[in-house]
Design a protein around this motif. Structure first.
Motif, PDB file in Angstrom:
ATOM      1  N   PRO A  74       0.920  -1.318   0.126  1.00  0.00           N
ATOM      2  CA  PRO A  74      -0.046  -0.033   0.092  1.00  0.00           C
ATOM      3  C   PRO A  74       0.826   1.412  -0.236  1.00  0.00           C
ATOM      4  CG  PRO A  74       0.077  -1.026   2.141  1.00  0.00           C
ATOM      5  CD  PRO A  74       0.591  -1.889   1.237  1.00  0.00           C
ATOM      6  N   LEU A  75       1.989   1.099   0.281  1.00  0.00           N
ATOM      7  CA  LEU A  75       3.040   2.148   0.454  1.00  0.00           C
ATOM      8  C   LEU A  75       3.365   2.808  -1.040  1.00  0.00           C
ATOM      9  CD1 LEU A  75       5.103   1.905   3.374  1.00  0.00           C
ATOM     10  CD2 LEU A  75       3.363   3.782   3.097  1.00  0.00           C
ATOM     11  N   ALA A  76       4.104   1.610  -1.779  1.00  0.00           N
ATOM     12  CA  ALA A  76       4.507   1.979  -2.985  1.00  0.00           C
ATOM     13  C   ALA A  76       3.713   1.612  -4.201  1.00  0.00           C
ATOM     14  CB  ALA A  76       5.829   1.106  -3.491  1.00  0.00           C
ATOM     15  N   GLY A  77       2.448   1.022  -3.817  1.00  0.00           N
ATOM     16  CA  GLY A  77       1.593   0.613  -5.074  1.00  0.00           C
ATOM     17  C   GLY A  77       2.013  -0.596  -5.646  1.00  0.00           C
ATOM     18  N   SER A  78       3.088  -1.084  -5.713  1.00  0.00           N
ATOM     19  CA  SER A  78       3.830  -2.207  -6.391  1.00  0.00           C
ATOM     20  C   SER A  78       4.704  -3.200  -5.540  1.00  0.00           C
ATOM     21  CB  SER A  78       4.197  -2.015  -7.771  1.00  0.00           C
ATOM     22  OG  SER A  78       3.621  -1.563  -8.602  1.00  0.00           O
ATOM     23  N   ALA A  79       4.660  -4.317  -5.509  1.00  0.00           N
ATOM     24  CA  ALA A  79       5.422  -5.217  -4.866  1.00  0.00           C
ATOM     25  C   ALA A  79       5.921  -6.378  -5.655  1.00  0.00           C
ATOM     26  CB  ALA A  79       5.117  -5.487  -3.183  1.00  0.00           C
ATOM     27  N   PHE A  80       6.560  -7.138  -5.377  1.00  0.00           N
ATOM     28  CA  PHE A  80       7.069  -8.318  -6.477  1.00  0.00           C
ATOM     29  C   PHE A  80       7.323  -9.546  -5.430  1.00  0.00           C
ATOM     30  CE2 PHE A  80       8.097  -4.301  -8.228  1.00  0.00           C
ATOM     31  CZ  PHE A  80       7.210  -4.483  -9.515  1.00  0.00           C
ATOM     32  N   LYS A  81       7.012 -10.455  -6.054  1.00  0.00           N
ATOM     33  CA  LYS A  81       7.763 -11.951  -5.366  1.00  0.00           C
ATOM     34  C   LYS A  81       8.592 -12.716  -6.500  1.00  0.00           C
ATOM     35  CE  LYS A  81       6.466 -13.627  -1.980  1.00  0.00           C
ATOM     36  NZ  LYS A  81       5.303 -14.275  -1.562  1.00  0.00           N
ATOM     37  N   LYS A  82       9.548 -13.320  -6.025  1.00  0.00           N
ATOM     38  CA  LYS A  82      10.377 -14.061  -6.859  1.00  0.00           C
ATOM     39  C   LYS A  82      10.604 -15.383  -6.776  1.00  0.00           C
ATOM     40  CE  LYS A  82      15.194 -14.145  -8.897  1.00  0.00           C
ATOM     41  NZ  LYS A  82      16.516 -13.668  -8.655  1.00  0.00           N
ATOM     42  N   VAL A  83       9.968 -16.100  -7.580  1.00  0.00           N
ATOM     43  CA  VAL A  83       9.981 -17.512  -7.324  1.00  0.00           C
ATOM     44  C   VAL A  83      10.986 -18.407  -8.301  1.00  0.00           C
ATOM     45  CG1 VAL A  83       8.254 -19.490  -7.617  1.00  0.00           C
ATOM     46  CG2 VAL A  83       7.347 -17.245  -7.038  1.00  0.00           C
ATOM     47  N   TYR A  84      11.976 -19.281  -7.432  1.00  0.00           N
ATOM     48  CA  TYR A  84      12.931 -19.744  -8.181  1.00  0.00           C
ATOM     49  C   TYR A  84      13.367 -21.140  -7.371  1.00  0.00           C
ATOM     50  CZ  TYR A  84      15.920 -17.109  -4.829  1.00  0.00           C
ATOM     51  OH  TYR A  84      16.348 -16.650  -3.832  1.00  0.00           O
ATOM     52  N   TYR A  85      14.280 -21.684  -7.936  1.00  0.00           N
ATOM     53  CA  TYR A  85      14.720 -22.743  -7.012  1.00  0.00           C
ATOM     54  C   TYR A  85      16.360 -22.459  -6.569  1.00  0.00           C
ATOM     55  CZ  TYR A  85      16.686 -27.446  -5.692  1.00  0.00           C
ATOM     56  OH  TYR A  85      17.021 -28.628  -5.300  1.00  0.00           O
ATOM     57  N   ASP A  86      16.423 -22.280  -5.269  1.00  0.00           N
ATOM     58  CA  ASP A  86      17.455 -21.731  -4.535  1.00  0.00           C
ATOM     59  C   ASP A  86      18.726 -23.060  -4.441  1.00  0.00           C
ATOM     60  OD1 ASP A  86      19.520 -21.338  -2.221  1.00  0.00           O
ATOM     61  OD2 ASP A  86      18.257 -19.271  -2.435  1.00  0.00           O
TER      62      ASP A  86
END
Length: 830
Positions: free
Chosen positions: A203-215
């Motif tokens: 709600p602060l920035a309007g955008s947020a991201f998730k990164k899905v990968y194999y660690d």
């Protein structure tokens, strides 16, 4: 062809007297060499380190490597340097294009109210530095609501079968659901914290991201939160799917980088940790102020990496078409750059080798608060940031006005002397004053400071109310409404007050669905054929083939229900509907209504509280119990696995009883039930007499009917019944003949007795009919009375609601007139 420089050898020096023929041949050879050198272009000559030269264009060759290999280990240093320069220049351009977005984001952080400004010296030293919590309250309220809905205690994943439905696919869907919930809740320890943090940033920035990968370090899939300032995209980007270049800024401990170098994931070279000034923005400075932290010496152990998802046309790894020629198409790669050492750590292909289109593999999921005008979404900072800033300004003015009013200042006569004048006067203290003129009133003149303005206070309330209404954080007075209101009124009021929050929740639902899809793809690639895992109370297992696309994976959250209060209200409304007419819902409807109500309240072990309704499908019972039901006028159901001969014999005996002989309705029920047994007996005999090839066709049709959609299954079942009826119809005809002979004709009796029996039977039927009509009339009268009572109650409630609405409208009009009058008075005073 390589030509090396030649120097004279003093030992083997050619004597002065030489053969003229040999000298002539040497001159001709030199002239040929000169002609060859003159015919070459400058680009065709490559000078080596030892002074030798390579003549002619370099031979073109296609490099070969393993598909998952780090290409940075095989590409030349000059090519790696070119890639680094091109990508870093593009990244800097992308950073500069979003400076205005970063400024708005940074300004919004200042009005969260998390840090008190103690350094204010305007309009006077020690002026109030308090921040109004409007923005902070809106952010916290949203985060609290969304967090519980997107990550419930039982896990956030549920599944749905795609295509034909059968028992095997249902078991597969259950395995996928249980395994993914187990992984997310118990194994992926970072998921809970990252989701919680992401919902605060969103709600602060309007955008947020998730990164899905194999660690590679953890040896499992992960879903990491990526702060919006750490994901850089070009200016013209509209979405992640079509974005040509995505840059993820990764701040990784130096030791973790060395681990990845040790296992061959990154190229080996000397690391240089520590953030550069170019990687430290004003946004980072503001965040550290809010946290009350500052960089320490440990920051030297952090490496700043740029992981760039881009399209490149690498020399030696060009795209080759079906004709064997280069197409010139850039292929998707993931390039990791160390910003401190200016080295390329890795270059890896970012597409599936079996994909002919070589489409890039997605790793990032974009969560939006509100859709913006470009790539980044709008948050509360953009929408109510101005209201928060204005509210903060007015609040500080009110506090400063109160401070000046309570601690007045002013002017005093130069000659007046006050004992200990530098110390403030304590409550109840009287201090000596030497007034030259003899009058203290004339020697001291306080400044005319006003009390805090009531107009500003009203304006502050108006601003706060507007911000809360937009952010949907105002108190929803569900319990203050009319408890006898018509069904749906409470839901309508709740929906009206939370439209914005409902739309935001739906966007989060869709983004989380994409996140689970990426996780499922990683599980499909990384799991072994069979993977057992321990759970509470036993052991489960998942198969790699379970993630084959037949199961649709989506969040357990409902995009139309975003809070527990809304879920409870909906369950209450549903229960009222069921209780208003339980006849059409049946026992199962009432049971399900109570079950959903308990589930909405979060009650555990619901089965221990509710008694499930009896099964709707009848079960096989003994012949005597069937006879009892038939005598009561209730129908009976025959089943293929029953002993048909024994049941028919028992029912024929019942048919010959005297009470049954006088009741035509009971006789019809008994004969109808016997017909069911005869038909099932005929079907069993027909299946035994079928030829093998016909029996095989019949069984195939029945198996296919269980694996297709209901409409197709009905058609296949009709075909199977047609085949069966060809053999069972003659058998059924023969069985009916035997049954009619078995019943026989009853012995003749006196006609007067027969007539009397018929009269009694008619009289009994007439009495039963009159009794049924009387009961129906009474029920109809009761229903009409109840309906009239309901109509009267609704009319009274409607009139009451109209009166309440009129009162509220009148009150709102008076409040508005009062506010306008106060504003006018305030303006006149100013």
């Amino acid at each position: 062809m390589a030509i090396e420089r030649q120097t004279p050898d003093p030992v083997n020096q050619v004597p002065e007297e030489v053969d003229m023929t040999t000298a002539q041949d040497t001159d001709e050879l030199d002239s040929e060499i000169i002609e060859v050198l003159e015919g070459l272009q400058e680009a065709d000559v490559e000078i080596q380190e030892d002074g030798s030269a390579l003549l002619g264009p370099a031979p073109e060759m296609q490099m070969t490597s393993e598909f998952d290999e780090n290409l940075a280990d095989v590409i030349s240093e000059s090519e790696l340097a070119r890639i680094y320069i091109d990508l870093t220049a593009s990244i800097e351009d992308d950073k500069s294009s979003r400076e205005d977005w970063e400024k708005t984001y940074t300004d919004g952080l200042k009005y969260l109210g998390m840090k008190f400004d103690e350094t204010r010296s305007e309009p006077f030293e020690g002026a109030s530095g308090v921040t109004h919590p409007l923005l902070g309250e809106a952010v916290t309220q949203f985060q609290a609501q969304a967090y519980k809905e997107l990550l419930p205690a039982g896990g956030p994943v549920k599944t749905q079968v795609v295509g034909a439905y059968n028992a095997a696919v249902e078991e597969q869907a259950q395995r996928v659901r249980e395994f993914m919930n187990y992984e997310i809740v118990h194994v992926m320890e970072e998921y809970d914290e990252d989701l919680d943090q992401m919902l605060f940033y969103l709600p602060l920035a309007g955008s947020a991201f998730k990164k899905v990968y194999y660690d590679e370090n953890l040896q499992r899939p992960v879903s990491k939160f990526v702060a919006p300032e750490d994901l850089i995209v070009p200016y013209y980007t509209t979405d992640l799917e079509s974005c040509p270049r995505i840059t993820h800024v990764i701040k990784m401990p130096e030791n973790d980088v060395r681990k990845l170098q040790a296992i061959g994931f990154y190229k080996k070279f000397d690391m240089q940790a520590g953030e550069e000034a170019s990687d430290y923005s004003s946004l980072d400075t503001e965040k550290e102020k809010l946290e009350g932290m500052e960089p320490s010496s440990d920051s030297d152990e952090i490496c700043v990496l740029y992981e760039v998802h881009c399209n490149l046309d690498l020399e030696g790894f060009e795209d080759i078409g079906q004709d064997g020629e280069e197409t010139g198409v850039k292929l998707p790669y993931i390039v990791t750059i160390d910003s401190n050492t200016e080295n390329v750590l890795s270059i890896r292909r970012n597409f599936n080798p079996e994909n002919p289109m070589k489409t890039k593999i997605e790793y990032f999921v974009h969560f939006k608060f509100l859709p913006g005008l470009g790539f980044y979404g709008f948050g509360l900072t953009h929408m109510i940031g101005g209201l928060s800033k204005a509210s903060t300004s007015i609040l500080r003015q009110l506090i400063d006005a109160g401070t000046l009013s309570n601690l007045p200042a002013g002017f005093k006569t130069r000659g007046i002397r006050i004992r200990n004048e530098d110390e403030p006067i304590q409550p109840g203290e009287f201090r000596d004053v030497d007034a030259p003129a003899g009058s203290l009133r004339e020697a001291i003149q306080p400044l005319p400071f006003k009390e805090p303005s009531g107009t500003l206070l009203n304006l502050l309330g108006l601003l706060v109310q507007s911000g809360q209404r937009f952010a949907s954080i105002a108190e929803i007075a569900v319990g203050e409404g009319n408890t006898q209101a018509p069904v749906g009124t409470t839901l309508a009021l709740m929906e009206k007050s939370t439209k914005v929050l409902s739309a935001i929740h739906k966007r989060l639902h869709n983004a989380q669905k994409k996140e689970f899809g990426l996780l499922a793809d990683i599980f499909a690639q990384s799991l072994p054929p069979v993977y057992p895992y321990q759970v509470s109370g036993g052991q489960n297992e998942i198969k790699q083939s379970d993630f084959d696309g037949r199961i649709d994976i989506y969040p357990v959250s409902n995009p139309d229900i975003f809070s527990t209060s809304q879920r409870i209200v909906m369950a209450q409304e549903m229960m009222q509907l069921v209780q208003s007419n339980p006849q059409i819902h049946g026992p199962g409807g009432v049971y399900e209504a109570y079950r959903r109500m308990y589930a909405s309240l979060g009650v555990d072990n619901i089965d221990s509280l509710l008694l499930p309704p009896p099964p709707n499908e009848p079960l096989p019972i003994e012949a005597g119990m069937e006879n009892s039901a038939l005598l009561m006028g209730q129908p009976a159901q025959a089943f293929p696995q029953q002993n048909h001969d024994a049941h028919i014999a028992a029912h024929v005996t019942l048919l010959n009883l005297q009470p049954v002989q006088t009741n035509a309705q009971v006789q019809a029920n008994i004969i109808s039930h016997i017909m069911q047994h005869l038909q099932m007996k005929a079907d069993g005999i027909a299946q035994q007499q079928m030829p093998p090839e016909v029996m095989q066709q019949y069984q195939q049709l029945q198996q296919q009917a269980q694996q297709v959609a209901p409409v197709e299954a009905q058609q296949l079942q009709m075909q199977a019944n047609d085949i069966l009826s060809q053999y069972s119809a003659p058998i059924m005809s023969e069985l009916m003949t035997q049954f009619s002979q078995q019943i026989g004709t009853p012995p003749e009796e006196d006609p007067l007795v027969t007539i009397r029996k018929q009269e009694l039977a008619l009289k009994g039927q007439q009495l039963n009919q009159e009794q049924q009509q009387f009961v129906m009339r009474e029920e109809q009268r009761s229903m009409d009375q109840a309906r009239q009572d309901q109509i009267d109650r609704e009319r009274i409630d409607a009139q009451r609601d109209i009166a309440v609405m009129k009162d509220e409208t009148t009150k709102d009009r008076l409040d508005q007139q009062k506010e306008l009058k106060l504003i006018d008075i305030g303006l006149k005073q100013l």
